[in-house]
Design a protein around this motif. Structure first.
Motif, PDB file in Angstrom:
ATOM      1  N   GLY A  84       0.770  -1.230   0.000  1.00 47.43           N
ATOM      2  CA  GLY A  84       0.000   0.000   0.000  1.00 47.43           C
ATOM      3  C   GLY A  84       0.800   1.279   0.000  1.00 47.43           C
ATOM      4  O   GLY A  84       0.255   2.345   0.262  1.00 47.43           O
ATOM      5  N   GLY A  85       2.088   1.208  -0.263  1.00 48.24           N
ATOM      6  CA  GLY A  85       2.863   2.436  -0.350  1.00 48.24           C
ATOM      7  C   GLY A  85       3.738   2.672   0.864  1.00 48.24           C
ATOM      8  O   GLY A  85       3.592   2.054   1.921  1.00 48.24           O
ATOM      9  N   ARG A  86       4.645   3.642   0.706  1.00 44.55           N
ATOM     10  CA  ARG A  86       5.650   3.870   1.732  1.00 44.55           C
ATOM     11  C   ARG A  86       5.075   4.472   3.010  1.00 44.55           C
ATOM     12  O   ARG A  86       5.522   4.149   4.110  1.00 44.55           O
ATOM     13  CB  ARG A  86       6.746   4.774   1.174  1.00 44.55           C
ATOM     14  CG  ARG A  86       7.962   4.850   2.066  1.00 44.55           C
ATOM     15  CD  ARG A  86       9.109   5.543   1.387  1.00 44.55           C
ATOM     16  NE  ARG A  86      10.289   5.564   2.224  1.00 44.55           N
ATOM     17  CZ  ARG A  86      11.415   6.149   1.898  1.00 44.55           C
ATOM     18  NH1 ARG A  86      11.519   6.762   0.729  1.00 44.55           N
ATOM     19  NH2 ARG A  86      12.451   6.135   2.717  1.00 44.55           N
ATOM     20  N   LYS A  87       4.091   5.356   2.900  1.00 42.22           N
ATOM     21  CA  LYS A  87       3.513   5.982   4.090  1.00 42.22           C
ATOM     22  C   LYS A  87       2.881   4.942   4.999  1.00 42.22           C
ATOM     23  O   LYS A  87       3.059   4.975   6.219  1.00 42.22           O
ATOM     24  CB  LYS A  87       2.495   7.045   3.685  1.00 42.22           C
ATOM     25  CG  LYS A  87       3.114   8.298   3.072  1.00 42.22           C
ATOM     26  CD  LYS A  87       2.058   9.351   2.801  1.00 42.22           C
ATOM     27  CE  LYS A  87       2.683  10.620   2.224  1.00 42.22           C
ATOM     28  NZ  LYS A  87       1.647  11.659   1.948  1.00 42.22           N
ATOM     29  N   LYS A  88       2.128   4.017   4.411  1.00 38.16           N
ATOM     30  CA  LYS A  88       1.507   2.970   5.220  1.00 38.16           C
ATOM     31  C   LYS A  88       2.567   2.060   5.836  1.00 38.16           C
ATOM     32  O   LYS A  88       2.419   1.600   6.964  1.00 38.16           O
ATOM     33  CB  LYS A  88       0.548   2.153   4.360  1.00 38.16           C
ATOM     34  CG  LYS A  88      -0.720   2.885   3.957  1.00 38.16           C
ATOM     35  CD  LYS A  88      -1.678   1.969   3.215  1.00 38.16           C
ATOM     36  CE  LYS A  88      -2.974   2.686   2.867  1.00 38.16           C
ATOM     37  NZ  LYS A  88      -3.928   1.796   2.146  1.00 38.16           N
ATOM     38  N   ALA A  89       3.620   1.812   5.076  1.00 39.06           N
ATOM     39  CA  ALA A  89       4.693   0.961   5.591  1.00 39.06           C
ATOM     40  C   ALA A  89       5.374   1.628   6.786  1.00 39.06           C
ATOM     41  O   ALA A  89       5.626   0.988   7.814  1.00 39.06           O
ATOM     42  CB  ALA A  89       5.704   0.668   4.487  1.00 39.06           C
ATOM     43  N   LEU A  90       5.682   2.924   6.665  1.00 42.58           N
ATOM     44  CA  LEU A  90       6.329   3.644   7.761  1.00 42.58           C
ATOM     45  C   LEU A  90       5.444   3.677   8.998  1.00 42.58           C
ATOM     46  O   LEU A  90       5.917   3.531  10.127  1.00 42.58           O
ATOM     47  CB  LEU A  90       6.673   5.061   7.313  1.00 42.58           C
ATOM     48  CG  LEU A  90       7.808   5.185   6.287  1.00 42.58           C
ATOM     49  CD1 LEU A  90       7.934   6.621   5.810  1.00 42.58           C
ATOM     50  CD2 LEU A  90       9.119   4.694   6.870  1.00 42.58           C
ATOM     51  N   SER A  92       3.331   1.489   9.887  1.00 41.53           N
ATOM     52  CA  SER A  92       3.235   0.155  10.476  1.00 41.53           C
ATOM     53  C   SER A  92       4.561  -0.314  11.065  1.00 41.53           C
ATOM     54  O   SER A  92       4.614  -1.324  11.772  1.00 41.53           O
ATOM     55  CB  SER A  92       2.778  -0.854   9.424  1.00 41.53           C
ATOM     56  OG  SER A  92       3.771  -1.017   8.427  1.00 41.53           O
ATOM     57  N   GLY A  93       5.630   0.416  10.749  1.00 42.56           N
ATOM     58  CA  GLY A  93       6.943   0.009  11.218  1.00 42.56           C
ATOM     59  C   GLY A  93       7.572  -1.077  10.378  1.00 42.56           C
ATOM     60  O   GLY A  93       8.605  -1.645  10.757  1.00 42.56           O
ATOM     61  N   THR A 248      13.028  -6.517   3.606  1.00 42.45           N
ATOM     62  CA  THR A 248      12.495  -6.699   4.957  1.00 42.45           C
ATOM     63  C   THR A 248      13.385  -6.086   6.028  1.00 42.45           C
ATOM     64  O   THR A 248      13.049  -6.144   7.208  1.00 42.45           O
ATOM     65  CB  THR A 248      12.327  -8.204   5.260  1.00 42.45           C
ATOM     66  OG1 THR A 248      13.598  -8.859   5.112  1.00 42.45           O
ATOM     67  CG2 THR A 248      11.330  -8.855   4.309  1.00 42.45           C
ATOM     68  N   GLU A 249      14.515  -5.517   5.627  1.00 44.32           N
ATOM     69  CA  GLU A 249      15.457  -4.952   6.597  1.00 44.32           C
ATOM     70  C   GLU A 249      15.511  -3.437   6.454  1.00 44.32           C
ATOM     71  O   GLU A 249      15.900  -2.917   5.411  1.00 44.32           O
ATOM     72  CB  GLU A 249      16.856  -5.540   6.375  1.00 44.32           C
ATOM     73  CG  GLU A 249      17.899  -5.018   7.356  1.00 44.32           C
ATOM     74  CD  GLU A 249      19.283  -5.570   7.066  1.00 44.32           C
ATOM     75  OE1 GLU A 249      20.152  -5.410   7.938  1.00 44.32           O
ATOM     76  OE2 GLU A 249      19.486  -6.156   5.986  1.00 44.32           O
ATOM     77  N   GLN A 250      15.092  -2.720   7.502  1.00 46.28           N
ATOM     78  CA  GLN A 250      15.138  -1.266   7.488  1.00 46.28           C
ATOM     79  C   GLN A 250      16.583  -0.812   7.650  1.00 46.28           C
ATOM     80  O   GLN A 250      17.257  -1.165   8.610  1.00 46.28           O
ATOM     81  CB  GLN A 250      14.294  -0.695   8.628  1.00 46.28           C
ATOM     82  CG  GLN A 250      14.221   0.820   8.638  1.00 46.28           C
ATOM     83  CD  GLN A 250      13.291   1.369   7.570  1.00 46.28           C
ATOM     84  OE1 GLN A 250      12.215   0.848   7.361  1.00 46.28           O
ATOM     85  NE2 GLN A 250      13.716   2.427   6.883  1.00 46.28           N
ATOM     86  N   LEU A 251      17.081  -0.017   6.679  1.00 46.10           N
ATOM     87  CA  LEU A 251      18.470   0.424   6.712  1.00 46.10           C
ATOM     88  C   LEU A 251      18.618   1.859   7.181  1.00 46.10           C
ATOM     89  O   LEU A 251      19.425   2.161   8.047  1.00 46.10           O
ATOM     90  CB  LEU A 251      19.105   0.262   5.334  1.00 46.10           C
ATOM     91  CG  LEU A 251      19.241  -1.180   4.814  1.00 46.10           C
ATOM     92  CD1 LEU A 251      19.975  -1.189   3.488  1.00 46.10           C
ATOM     93  CD2 LEU A 251      19.972  -2.061   5.818  1.00 46.10           C
ATOM     94  N   GLY A 255      14.991   3.930   3.138  1.00 42.02           N
ATOM     95  CA  GLY A 255      14.185   2.740   2.941  1.00 42.02           C
ATOM     96  C   GLY A 255      14.818   1.461   3.445  1.00 42.02           C
ATOM     97  O   GLY A 255      15.666   1.467   4.347  1.00 42.02           O
ATOM     98  N   CYS A 256      14.411   0.364   2.818  1.00 44.30           N
ATOM     99  CA  CYS A 256      14.774  -0.980   3.262  1.00 44.30           C
ATOM    100  C   CYS A 256      15.543  -1.712   2.170  1.00 44.30           C
ATOM    101  O   CYS A 256      15.747  -1.201   1.077  1.00 44.30           O
ATOM    102  CB  CYS A 256      13.511  -1.768   3.600  1.00 44.30           C
ATOM    103  SG  CYS A 256      12.488  -1.042   4.909  1.00 44.30           S
TER     104      CYS A 256
END
Length: 311
Positions: A84-90, A92-93, A248-251, A255-256
């Motif tokens: 659903g996009g980067r905003k939703k990902a951020l 949700s953590g 799957t790894e936040q850098l 981004g990841c």
């Protein structure tokens, strides 16, 4: 556990080392892995392979047993990313689930993935993210050629009898420590297939989501090979952004990334700056960080050498 035996360009760990020093082969590997018998040192791991993909599950739920989970692409495994996009990902953590080439509804990335064009010529890797499957000493003159044969000759494969025949073969090569006398593989006239060369490539329901594995292994042990973006046109690919499964790894704030592999490849050893810019832009668009990427040196490369299979 530490990975003991692995191969690059697929993010697959074949065996791990336990605290007591025992080598533990992944489920399904024991009968296919050359050089290992039934001795006390070898114990078969009962869990599924630690990759974004895996075998047939035993039930439904979070991840359908050992292999299939809430991921996406050719090998659905325990992938933790947010759609659903980067905003939703951020919010949700979690990391942003990337859309592969051909999955977007509009823009250049909406163009269907053309595998015929993708395998038409050799790819020269310009940068890669070092991991336990591909260390920095292999990031010299790194190439990949995808074909059904080796220079027109059929390659006799030692293949898992329960696996479907591969759609393509991957002939990967490099120079160890940039030394011309130590190629990573020999694809010359005296080439003999080995456990990790060539690798077997299989298609999935999603065209840009491929699976790569050593041919002697069951196909479900393959690693994810996602073509996130490729361009500039579907009839003329000059660059590609490839991820070993979902990031799957936040850098960092950019981004990841996938902990098992990330690559930028081009059609030429020394590419046009524009091609590299487009590949990097595609990474930013998908919330992929390039902060751990290492450059790959092509200055000491003799691609006319018989050890390389170039087309």
């Amino acid at each position: 556990m530490k990975c003991a035996i692995s191969f690059a360009f697929g993010g697959l760990c074949i065996a791990t080392v336990a605290e007591d020093g025992n080598v533990m082969l992944q489920t399904g590997v024991k009968s296919h892995f050359p050089g290992y018998g039934e001795g006390d040192l070898v114990t078969v791991v009962t869990a599924g392979p630690p990759i974004a993909g895996g075998g047939k599950g035993e039930g439904k739920g979070e991840g359908k047993g050992e292999g299939k989970g809430d991921g996406k692409g050719g090998g659905k495994g325990e992938v933790k990313c947010k759609k659903g996009g980067r905003k939703k990902a951020l919010a949700s953590g979690l990391c942003q689930c990337v859309k592969l080439q051909g999955e977007r509804k509009k823009g250049r990335r909406a163009a269907p993935f053309n595998i015929t064009e993708y395998v038409r010529k050799t790819w020269y890797f310009q940068s890669a993210q070092e991991n336990e499957f591909q260390l920095a000493d292999r990031l010299f003159c790194t190439t990949a050629t995808y074909n059904e044969t080796l220079r027109g000759e059929t390659v006799p494969l030692s293949q898992d009898p329960n696996s479907q025949p591969p759609d393509l073969l991957a002939f990967n090569n490099c120079l160890m420590n940039n030394d011309p006398s130590t190629p990573c593989a020999n694809h010359g006239a005296d080439f003999t297939p080995s456990f990790d060369s060539p690798l077997c490539v299989r298609k999935s329901d999603i065209p840009a989501a491929l699976r790569v594995a050593p041919c002697p292994l069951p196909s479900y042990l393959g690693g994810d090979y996602y073509v996130v973006a490729v361009g500039p046109r579907s009839d003329n690919y000059k660059w590609a952004l490839i991820s070993a499964g979902q990031p799957t790894e936040q850098l960092d704030e950019n981004g990841c990334s996938s902990p098992t592999g990330l690559w930028i490849a081009t059609r030429k050893p020394v590419p046009a700056k524009r091609d590299l810019r487009q590949a990097r832009f595609a990474a930013r668009l998908n919330g992929i960080s390039l902060s751990k990427m290492l450059p790959i040196d092509h200055s000491n490369c003799d691609y006319g050498n018989v050890n390389y299979f170039i087309k």
